[in-house]
Enzyme design. Structure first.
Site, PDB file in Angstrom:
ATOM      1  N   HIS A 313     -18.301 -47.180   9.434  1.00  0.00           N
ATOM      2  CA  HIS A 313     -17.748 -46.305   8.391  1.00  0.00           C
ATOM      3  C   HIS A 313     -17.500 -47.145   7.137  1.00  0.00           C
ATOM      4  CE1 HIS A 313     -15.152 -43.360   6.385  1.00  0.00           C
ATOM      5  NE2 HIS A 313     -15.652 -42.479   7.233  1.00  0.00           N
ATOM      6  N   ASP A 371     -17.950 -38.640  14.089  1.00  0.00           N
ATOM      7  CA  ASP A 371     -19.149 -37.972  14.629  1.00  0.00           C
ATOM      8  C   ASP A 371     -19.512 -38.404  16.042  1.00  0.00           C
ATOM      9  OD1 ASP A 371     -20.170 -38.302  11.330  1.00  0.00           O
ATOM     10  OD2 ASP A 371     -19.897 -36.376  12.336  1.00  0.00           O
TER      11      ASP A 371
HETATM   12  C1  SDX Z   1     -19.175 -39.569   7.995  1.00  0.00           C
HETATM   13  O1  SDX Z   1     -17.232 -41.311   3.782  1.00  0.00           O
HETATM   14  C2  SDX Z   1     -16.701 -40.615   4.696  1.00  0.00           C
HETATM   15  O2  SDX Z   1     -15.495 -40.519   4.820  1.00  0.00           O
HETATM   16  C3  SDX Z   1     -17.674 -39.910   5.633  1.00  0.00           C
HETATM   17  C4  SDX Z   1     -17.021 -39.123   6.770  1.00  0.00           C
HETATM   18  C5  SDX Z   1     -16.285 -37.922   6.254  1.00  0.00           C
HETATM   19  O3  SDX Z   1     -15.398 -37.419   6.973  1.00  0.00           O
HETATM   20  O4  SDX Z   1     -16.646 -37.414   5.167  1.00  0.00           O
HETATM   21  O5  SDX Z   1     -16.129 -39.956   7.483  1.00  0.00           O
HETATM   22  C6  SDX Z   1     -18.090 -38.587   7.744  1.00  0.00           C
HETATM   23  O6  SDX Z   1     -20.150 -39.530   7.284  1.00  0.00           O
HETATM   24  C7  SDX Z   1     -18.998 -40.600   9.072  1.00  0.00           C
HETATM   25  C8  SDX Z   1     -20.195 -41.637   9.118  1.00  0.00           C
HETATM   26  C9  SDX Z   1     -21.327 -40.987   9.916  1.00  0.00           C
HETATM   27  N1  SDX Z   1     -22.537 -41.798   9.847  1.00  0.00           N
HETATM   28  C10 SDX Z   1     -22.979 -42.506  10.919  1.00  0.00           C
HETATM   29  O7  SDX Z   1     -22.391 -42.569  11.997  1.00  0.00           O
HETATM   30  C11 SDX Z   1     -24.328 -43.184  10.698  1.00  0.00           C
HETATM   31  C12 SDX Z   1     -24.277 -44.601  11.264  1.00  0.00           C
HETATM   32  N2  SDX Z   1     -23.368 -45.381  10.430  1.00  0.00           N
HETATM   33  C13 SDX Z   1     -23.949 -46.168   9.365  1.00  0.00           C
HETATM   34  O8  SDX Z   1     -25.118 -45.694   8.809  1.00  0.00           O
HETATM   35  C14 SDX Z   1     -22.910 -46.768   8.413  1.00  0.00           C
HETATM   36  O9  SDX Z   1     -21.929 -47.308   9.186  1.00  0.00           O
HETATM   37  C15 SDX Z   1     -22.281 -45.894   7.357  1.00  0.00           C
HETATM   38  C16 SDX Z   1     -23.306 -45.176   6.523  1.00  0.00           C
HETATM   39  C17 SDX Z   1     -21.386 -44.871   7.980  1.00  0.00           C
HETATM   40  C18 SDX Z   1     -21.446 -46.791   6.449  1.00  0.00           C
HETATM   41  O10 SDX Z   1     -22.337 -47.633   5.826  1.00  0.00           O
HETATM   42  P1  SDX Z   1     -21.832 -48.741   4.739  1.00  0.00           P
HETATM   43  O11 SDX Z   1     -20.368 -48.680   4.541  1.00  0.00           O
HETATM   44  O12 SDX Z   1     -22.699 -48.610   3.546  1.00  0.00           O
HETATM   45  O13 SDX Z   1     -22.052 -50.085   5.497  1.00  0.00           O
HETATM   46  P2  SDX Z   1     -23.435 -50.824   5.531  1.00  0.00           P
HETATM   47  O14 SDX Z   1     -24.538 -49.852   5.758  1.00  0.00           O
HETATM   48  O15 SDX Z   1     -23.507 -51.732   4.341  1.00  0.00           O
HETATM   49  O16 SDX Z   1     -23.270 -51.687   6.865  1.00  0.00           O
HETATM   50  C19 SDX Z   1     -22.525 -52.898   6.857  1.00  0.00           C
HETATM   51  C20 SDX Z   1     -23.185 -53.742   7.937  1.00  0.00           C
HETATM   52  C21 SDX Z   1     -24.705 -53.820   7.751  1.00  0.00           C
HETATM   53  O17 SDX Z   1     -25.128 -55.060   8.297  1.00  0.00           O
HETATM   54  P3  SDX Z   1     -25.457 -56.267   7.209  1.00  0.00           P
HETATM   55  O18 SDX Z   1     -26.468 -55.723   6.235  1.00  0.00           O
HETATM   56  O19 SDX Z   1     -24.125 -56.596   6.569  1.00  0.00           O
HETATM   57  O20 SDX Z   1     -25.991 -57.390   8.075  1.00  0.00           O
HETATM   58  O21 SDX Z   1     -22.979 -53.131   9.230  1.00  0.00           O
HETATM   59  C22 SDX Z   1     -24.225 -52.751   9.781  1.00  0.00           C
HETATM   60  C23 SDX Z   1     -25.232 -52.735   8.640  1.00  0.00           C
HETATM   61  O22 SDX Z   1     -26.547 -53.022   9.134  1.00  0.00           O
HETATM   62  N3  SDX Z   1     -24.035 -51.393  10.326  1.00  0.00           N
HETATM   63  C24 SDX Z   1     -24.506 -50.977  11.510  1.00  0.00           C
HETATM   64  C25 SDX Z   1     -24.051 -49.663  11.643  1.00  0.00           C
HETATM   65  N4  SDX Z   1     -23.337 -49.313  10.571  1.00  0.00           N
HETATM   66  C26 SDX Z   1     -23.331 -50.389   9.745  1.00  0.00           C
HETATM   67  N5  SDX Z   1     -25.274 -51.599  12.447  1.00  0.00           N
HETATM   68  C27 SDX Z   1     -25.568 -50.861  13.540  1.00  0.00           C
HETATM   69  N6  SDX Z   1     -25.168 -49.585  13.759  1.00  0.00           N
HETATM   70  C28 SDX Z   1     -24.409 -48.956  12.831  1.00  0.00           C
HETATM   71  N7  SDX Z   1     -24.011 -47.701  13.029  1.00  0.00           N
END
Ligand code: SDX
Length: 448
Positions: A313, A371
Site C-alpha cells: 500500500h 483487497d
Molecule cells: C487500494 O490509495 C489507497 O488508499 C487505495 C485503497 C483505497 O482504499 O482507496 O487503499 C485501495 O487500492 C489498495 C491497494 C490495492 N492494490 C494491490 O493490492 C495491488 C498490489 N499492490 C501494489 O501494486 C502496490 O503495493 C501498490 C500499488 C498498492 C502501492 O504501490 P506504491 O506505493 O507505488 O509502491 P511501489 O509500487 O513503488 O512498491 C514499492 C516496492 C517496489 O519494489 P522496489 O522497486 O522498491 O524494489 O515494493 C514492491 C515494488 O516492486 N511491491 C511489491 C508489491 N507492492 C509493492 N512487490 C510484490 N508484491 C506487491 N504487491
C-alpha cells in the site's frame, strides 16, 4: 467556511549555487505530518516541485479521513474504523462522512428515510443498460450509467445551491446500489428488481441483486450485516487515486455525477480497486498451498512483473486495519454459509503467513491491504469476480461525494492544474514531407 491554517516557524530553502534562499511557511494539521506551503515557490524561485505519483504531496486540506500508515490507523471524522465497522452501520457512516458528526436519533431516522426514498432510478435508464452487450464488464456499465445520471437529474447539477448539492449527494448514495445491482442483473440476463423502501440499505441491495420474481427472497441478517461492514470498510480513504480523480474533475466545475463516473473509471485499475478481483484470480491460479513458495518468489523477482495482489500500500507500511476486520468477517461469513473449508481462504491465510515472515516483504513493509480478504467474502456471497470492484465503488461513492462536497465548499478551491518537468525536443524547424528521412519506422500495431 475558511479552513484554519495553523502556521509553524517557516522552513528556509537555500540554493548553494546561487546563494538564494526562500522561506516557506509550514502549516500544521490536527494530526499527521506538517506541510510545506509551496504555493508561491514558482513565483519566488522559478522552480517547480517534482513528485510523480504524489508520494510526498498533500493535494488539499481535508477534515474527513486521517490515516497513519506507520501505525495502521484509519479514522473517519476522528472515529476509529474498527469502532465504526463493529458498532455503527453504513448509512450512519455516510451521514458522518457527509456532515462531520454522528447523527442524533432523529437525524439518523430522517437521513435513512431520505436515502430509502431516492433508491429508484429514472425508468428511461433501463434503455441505457440495453445498449451494452450482455457480457460487458459491470464496471464499464457503472462508468456509463453513472455518467449519464447528469442527463436525468438537471435539478441537482447547480451545486452552487446547497440544496441541489445535498440532493445530488443523497441521490448518488441512494442510487449507486440500485445501479450496481442492475449491472449484475443485466450481465446474467435476469430481470431488474425494484428497491423496497421497507428494507435497510444492505438488505435492499441483496434483494435487488439476488431475488428473482419467481420466489420469495429470504434475507440472512448475518449476511446483510457482513455486506454493511464491507461497505463501511470501503467508504473513504483520504486522497487515494480515485478520490483525487473526483476532486480534480470537480475542480473544473464538472457536475457531481460526471465526477463520480471519473472516480469509478480510476477505481477500476488493478493497482487500485480492481485488486480485489485480481486477488481471487491470483489465489485460483496458485490453486494449492504447495505452490505458494513459487508465487512468493515470482513476486520478489525483479524480472517478473507479477505482484502479490492485495499486498502492499502507498500509505500503510503496517497492517491495513480494514484487512484485519475483513479477515474476521471472512471467517464469520464462511462459517455462516458452512464453507469453512474454503480452499481459497486456506491459501490466502497460508500466503499471508509465509509472506509476513519473508525478509523481502518485511524490508519493503508489504502487508495485506483491504483487497486481500474482501474477494473471499464476496465470492462466498455468490458475487462473480467481475462484480467485486462494483461493490467497492458502491461503498466508496459516499467517500467520493463527501470529498467532492468538501472541495466545492472550500473557499480556496481552484481548478487543479499541475505542471511538469519537460524532457521533450527543443524548438526545431518544420520540414516538408519530401525532405524528410526516407526510411519507415512506423510499426503498424494492428494485425492485418
Ligand atoms: C487500494 O490509495 C489507497 O488508499 C487505495 C485503497 C483505497 O482504499 O482507496 O487503499 C485501495 O487500492 C489498495 C491497494 C490495492 N492494490 C494491490 O493490492 C495491488 C498490489 N499492490 C501494489 O501494486 C502496490 O503495493 C501498490 C500499488 C498498492 C502501492 O504501490 P506504491 O506505493 O507505488 O509502491 P511501489 O509500487 O513503488 O512498491 C514499492 C516496492 C517496489 O519494489 P522496489 O522497486 O522498491 O524494489 O515494493 C514492491 C515494488 O516492486 N511491491 C511489491 C508489491 N507492492 C509493492 N512487490 C510484490 N508484491 C506487491 N504487491
Amino acid at each position: 467556511m475558511t479552513k484554519k491554517e495553523n502556521k509553524k516557524k517557516p522552513f528556509t530553502l537555500f540554493n548553494n549555487e546561487t546563494g538564494q534562499s526562500v522561506e516557506l511557511p509550514v502549516l500544521m494539521g490536527t494530526e499527521g505530518p506538517d506541510v510545506l506551503d509551496i504555493r508561491n515557490l514558482y513565483k519566488d524561485t522559478g522552480l517547480f516541485t517534482y513528485d510523480p505519483g504524489y508520494t510526498s504531496t498533500a493535494s488539499c486540506n481535508s477534515a474527513i479521513t486521517f490515516i497513519d500508515g506507520n501505525k495502521g490507523i484509519l479514522h473517519h471524522r476522528g472515529y476509529n474504523i474498527k469502532d465504526l465497522a463493529n458498532k455503527s452501520d453504513f448509512l450512519e457512516v455516510c451521514y458522518l462522512l457527509l456532515h462531520g458528526d454522528l447523527p442524533s436519533p432523529e437525524d439518523k431516522q430522517k437521513f435513512e428515510n431520505v436515502i430509502q426514498r431516492h433508491t429508484m432510478v429514472h425508468e428511461q435508464l433501463v434503455n441505457l443498460y440495453r445498449g451494452f452487450r450482455r457480457d460487458a464488464h459491470p464496471m464499464a456499465i457503472m462508468v456509463g450509467v453513472v455518467g449519464a445520471l447528469s442527463a436525468f437529474y438537471h435539478d441537482s447539477t447547480d451545486f452552487s445551491d446547497i440544496n441541489q448539492r445535498m440532493i445530488a449527494c443523497h441521490r448518488l448514495i441512494a442510487k449507486i446500489a440500485t445501479i450496481g445491482a442492475m449491472a449484475y442483473k443485466y450481465s446474467i440476463g435476469q430481470p431488474f428488481v425494484y428497491p423496497k423502501n421497507n428494507l435497510s440499505y444492505c438488505e435492499n441491495f441483496l434483494h435487488m441483486t439476488f431475488s428473482v420474481p419467481t420466489e420469495d427472497y429470504i434475507i440472512n441478517p448475518k449476511i446483510s450485516k457482513a455486506m454493511d461492514r464491507f461497505f463501511i470498510l470501503h467508504a473513504d480513504h483520504e486522497q487515494n487515486a480515485s478520490t483525487s480523480t473526483v476532486r480534480l474533475a470537480g475542480s473544473s466545475g464538472a457536475n457531481p455525477f460526471a465526477c463520480i463516473a471519473a472516480g469509478i473509471a480510476s477505481l477500476w485499475g488493478p493497482a487500485h480497486g480492481g485488486a480485489n478481483e485480481a486477488v481471487i484470480k491470483m489465489l485460483e491460479e496458485i490453486g494449492d498451498i504447495s505452490r505458494i513458495p513459487e508465487y512468493i518468489n515470482k513476486a520478489k523477482d525483479k524480472n517478473d512483473d507479477f505482484r502479490l495482489m492485495g499486498f502492499g500500500h502507498r500509505v500503510y507500511k503496517n497492517y491495513d486495519p480494514r484487512a484485519d476486520v475483513m479477515k474476521i468477517t471472512a471467517h464469520e461469513v464462511l462459517k455462516e454459509l458452512n464453507m469453512e473449508d474454503d480452499k481459497l481462504l486456506k491459501i490466502a491465510i497460508e500466503l499471508e503467513k509465509i509472506a509476513l515472515k519473508d525478509p523481502y516483504f518485511i524490508e519493503k513493509q508489504l502487508y495485506p491491504n483491504v483487497d486481500f480478504y474482501s474477494g473471499i467474502i464476496l465470492k462466498a456471497l455468490g458475487f462473480p469476480t467481475s462484480m467485486f470492484t462494483v461493490l467497492f465503488a458502491i461503498g466508496r461513492t459516499v467517500g467520493w461525494i463527501s470529498q467532492w462536497k468538501e472541495m466545492i465548499e472550500d473557499p480556496i478551491n481552484k481548478i487543479g492544474r499541475p505542471r511538469q518537468l519537460y524532457s521533450g525536443k527543443k524548438a526545431r524547424q518544420y520540414e516538408i514531407v519530401e525532405s524528410r528521412e526516407k526510411k519507415s519506422i512506423f510499426q503498424w500495431l494492428w494485425k492485418n
